[in-house]
Design a protein around this motif. Structure first.
Motif, PDB file in Angstrom:
ATOM      1  N   MET A 125       0.665  -1.239   0.160  1.00 38.23           N
ATOM      2  CA  MET A 125      -0.078   0.032   0.034  1.00 38.23           C
ATOM      3  C   MET A 125       0.920   1.316  -0.024  1.00 38.23           C
ATOM      4  O   MET A 125       0.750   2.062  -0.720  1.00 38.23           O
ATOM      5  N   LEU A 126       1.712   1.231   0.951  1.00 37.43           N
ATOM      6  CA  LEU A 126       2.683   2.450   0.934  1.00 37.43           C
ATOM      7  C   LEU A 126       3.449   2.796  -0.388  1.00 37.43           C
ATOM      8  O   LEU A 126       3.503   3.683  -0.908  1.00 37.43           O
ATOM      9  N   GLY A 187       7.265   3.393  12.113  1.00 38.00           N
ATOM     10  CA  GLY A 187       6.682   1.812  11.861  1.00 38.00           C
ATOM     11  C   GLY A 187       5.621   1.524  12.644  1.00 38.00           C
ATOM     12  O   GLY A 187       4.789   2.196  13.108  1.00 38.00           O
ATOM     13  N   CYS A 188       5.103   0.178  12.333  1.00 43.38           N
ATOM     14  CA  CYS A 188       4.003  -0.507  12.956  1.00 43.38           C
ATOM     15  C   CYS A 188       4.291  -1.957  13.514  1.00 43.38           C
ATOM     16  O   CYS A 188       5.275  -2.554  12.854  1.00 43.38           O
ATOM     17  N   ILE A 189       3.404  -2.093  14.347  1.00 38.56           N
ATOM     18  CA  ILE A 189       3.215  -3.661  14.786  1.00 38.56           C
ATOM     19  C   ILE A 189       1.497  -3.943  14.404  1.00 38.56           C
ATOM     20  O   ILE A 189       0.843  -3.402  15.196  1.00 38.56           O
ATOM     21  N   THR A 190       1.403  -4.777  13.473  1.00 37.05           N
ATOM     22  CA  THR A 190      -0.031  -5.061  13.308  1.00 37.05           C
ATOM     23  C   THR A 190      -0.935  -6.207  14.142  1.00 37.05           C
ATOM     24  O   THR A 190      -2.100  -6.026  14.060  1.00 37.05           O
ATOM     25  N   ALA A 284      -5.725   1.498   7.575  1.00 33.56           N
ATOM     26  CA  ALA A 284      -5.731   2.651   8.636  1.00 33.56           C
ATOM     27  C   ALA A 284      -4.347   2.740   9.089  1.00 33.56           C
ATOM     28  O   ALA A 284      -3.929   4.194   9.000  1.00 33.56           O
ATOM     29  N   VAL A 285      -3.469   1.833   9.020  1.00 36.12           N
ATOM     30  CA  VAL A 285      -2.019   2.188   9.520  1.00 36.12           C
ATOM     31  C   VAL A 285      -1.209   2.717   8.173  1.00 36.12           C
ATOM     32  O   VAL A 285      -0.361   3.367   8.576  1.00 36.12           O
ATOM     33  N   ALA A 286      -1.623   2.230   7.053  1.00 33.99           N
ATOM     34  CA  ALA A 286      -0.989   2.917   5.978  1.00 33.99           C
ATOM     35  C   ALA A 286      -1.134   4.238   5.780  1.00 33.99           C
ATOM     36  O   ALA A 286      -0.223   4.968   5.405  1.00 33.99           O
ATOM     37  N   GLN A 299      -4.133  12.756  -0.704  1.00 28.84           N
ATOM     38  CA  GLN A 299      -3.347  12.183  -1.712  1.00 28.84           C
ATOM     39  C   GLN A 299      -3.590  10.462  -1.413  1.00 28.84           C
ATOM     40  O   GLN A 299      -3.467   9.828  -2.117  1.00 28.84           O
ATOM     41  N   PHE A 300      -3.702  10.356  -0.005  1.00 33.81           N
ATOM     42  CA  PHE A 300      -4.092   9.052   0.174  1.00 33.81           C
ATOM     43  C   PHE A 300      -5.179   8.460  -0.456  1.00 33.81           C
ATOM     44  O   PHE A 300      -5.456   7.393  -1.000  1.00 33.81           O
ATOM     45  N   TYR A 301      -6.203   9.223  -0.366  1.00 35.02           N
ATOM     46  CA  TYR A 301      -7.627   8.591  -0.748  1.00 35.02           C
ATOM     47  C   TYR A 301      -7.846   8.750  -2.324  1.00 35.02           C
ATOM     48  O   TYR A 301      -8.740   8.173  -2.679  1.00 35.02           O
TER      49      TYR A 301
END
Length: 459
Positions: A125-126, A187-190, A284-286, A299-301
């Motif tokens: 996604m990113l 960063g993230c933890i899913t 959501a996290v992206a 830009q994201f949408y």
């Protein structure tokens, strides 16, 4: 890394990331060589295309010379590998590929996607949003993505590096998890669901490595965590000096005529091709990380409706007006449960036939099977396939259909250990208003899934 030309040798060059990294460095002008005991396609064909396929398979210590600047060591090699031993004896620098990736991205803003599930999808996604808007970035992703020639990109100029952070071990001599090398800025933890039981013998040991990952963020870093996963929430609600930990949950959405629609405050309703609660969490996290990278909501949408998903992640193989066939990389219990639930929810007006192949070391381990309890519960027809030869190759205790039925705890479960029986069973089903979901990290004993899908939707 230095801009000078290096002579680099890859031990276990045929790995899914290793061969892409070798090609990337070759294209940057470095002198690249490599060895492996066997190389399968697509790695084999891609290496041959770039003149990097070894002349013969095996290990050849003579490839390591005093002209070798450094070695990149793949996980597939063993600690007693003769090329590795020679490099060690000569004092040549040895990198695991995550160590080398960090060195390559040391001067960039590093975005690392971690968690037991959703990593490839979020990374994709990113990359999609960046590519859509023509923004430069380097990357490393765990699967081949549509529209990309490689899973690795390393340049001198891109200011951002997007990294899929794998918790598996770095190399045979570096027993730390890969993502512990990357030192994220963002960063993230899913989510956390026990996997890789050949390495992490207990769920506690597996969970602890994600706490260690959270501790690796640079000062001023931003960690997004899935508050809908209680294990992740417990880790990330512990204060960490110098970093900000921000919760997220699934994006508001609804389903209209079997399509997911995002509900936004300022941009109206946004139709997307993704579906399922996990994908709404991934989305959501992206979005949150894109905003942290100075992209706007607009830009994201604008970009996300054209995102079709990562390869083999809820990939639609064939469809007609009242039926569709999907394949998904799901193999761990949490992934199987989430994928099955997502497809049933998205197509509430259709029956669901869900087939899972037990293929990994964990899934074929008799002591682990109980983790799959009720994993296929949402399916109207639930099927499990396993190949006894895979169990023998992994030197595991044998399992049978009764073991699997008891572990899954589902009265409607059908179990096959021959792919021909599975195909006959599927051909015998009524496919009116019915979807088929095939889940595996393998290939169902070389089943031609595309042909099967076309036969099903043509009836």
């Amino acid at each position: 890394m230095s801009k000078t030309v290096n002579k680099i040798h890859f031990i276990a060059i045929g790995g899914s990331v290793m061969h892409n990294l070798a090609i990337a460095l070759h294209q940057r002008g470095h002198q690249v060589s490599g060895s492996d005991d066997y190389i399968f396609d697509p790695s084999k064909g891609k290496l041959a295309q770039h003149g990097l396929l070894p002349d013969e398979f095996g290990w050849f210590p003579e490839k390591i010379t005093d002209q070798t600047d450094f070695v990149i060591l793949g996980m597939h090699a063993r600690p007693d590998n003769p090329e590795l031993k020679k490099a060690q004896n000569m004092g040549i620098k040895i990198y695991s590929y995550p160590e080398y990736i960090y060195q390559s991205f040391a001067d960039k803003q590093r975005v690392v996607v971690g968690g037991s599930h959703g990593k490839t999808t979020i990374t994709a996604m990113l990359l999609h949003v960046f590519k859509y808007h023509g923004l430069p970035c380097d990357y490393i992703v765990g699967a081949q993505l549509a529209g990309y020639n490689s899973t690795v990109k390393i340049t001198a100029d891109a200011p951002v590096a997007i990294i899929e952070g794998d918790e598996y071990l770095s190399s045979p001599i570096d027993r730390t998890s890969k993502f512990l090398h990357y030192r994220p800025h963002i960063g993230c933890i899913t989510g956390i669901a026990w996997d890789h039981i050949n390495i992490f013998k207990t769920f506690e040991a597996y969970t602890q490595v994600f706490a260690q990952f959270a501790d690796t963020f640079v000062d001023g870093g931003k960690l997004f965590f899935n508050t809908q996963d209680p294990r992740v929430a417990a880790i990330c609600r512990e204060p960490r000096k110098g970093i900000t930990q921000t919760p997220y949950q699934e994006h508001p959405h609804k389903i209209v005529d079997n399509q997911t629609v995002l509900l936004t405050e300022q941009h109206g309703e946004v139709k997307v091709k993704l579906f399922g609660n996990h994908n709404m969490q991934n989305l959501a996290v992206a979005k949150a990380m894109c905003l942290q990278l100075n992209l706007s909501e607009a830009q994201f949408y604008e970009a996300i409706p054209s995102f079709t998903g990562a390869s083999r992640r809820m990939e639609k193989i064939a469809e007609n007006n009242d039926k569709a066939v999907f394949k998904d990389f799901a193999h761990a219990p949490s992934k199987v449960t989430a994928t099955t639930q997502a497809l049933k929810k998205q197509y509430a007006d259709r029956n669901l036939v869900a087939c899972l192949e037990l293929h990994t070391f964990s899934s074929l381990n008799k002591d682990f099977l109980g983790q799959y309890h009720n994993a296929l519960q949402k399916a109207d027809t639930a099927v499990v396939f396993f190949n006894p030869e895979a169990i023998a190759l992994k030197k595991l205790e044998t399992i049978n259909a009764d073991d699997i039925k008891a572990a899954f705890g589902q009265s409607n479960l059908t179990v096959f250990d021959q792919s021909t029986q599975l195909v006959d069973f599927l051909h015998a089903q009524s496919w009116d208003a019915t979807n088929l979901l095939m889940m595996s990290s393998g290939n169902f004993d070389n089943l031609d899934l595309k042909l099967l899908a076309e036969e099903i939707v043509s009836n």
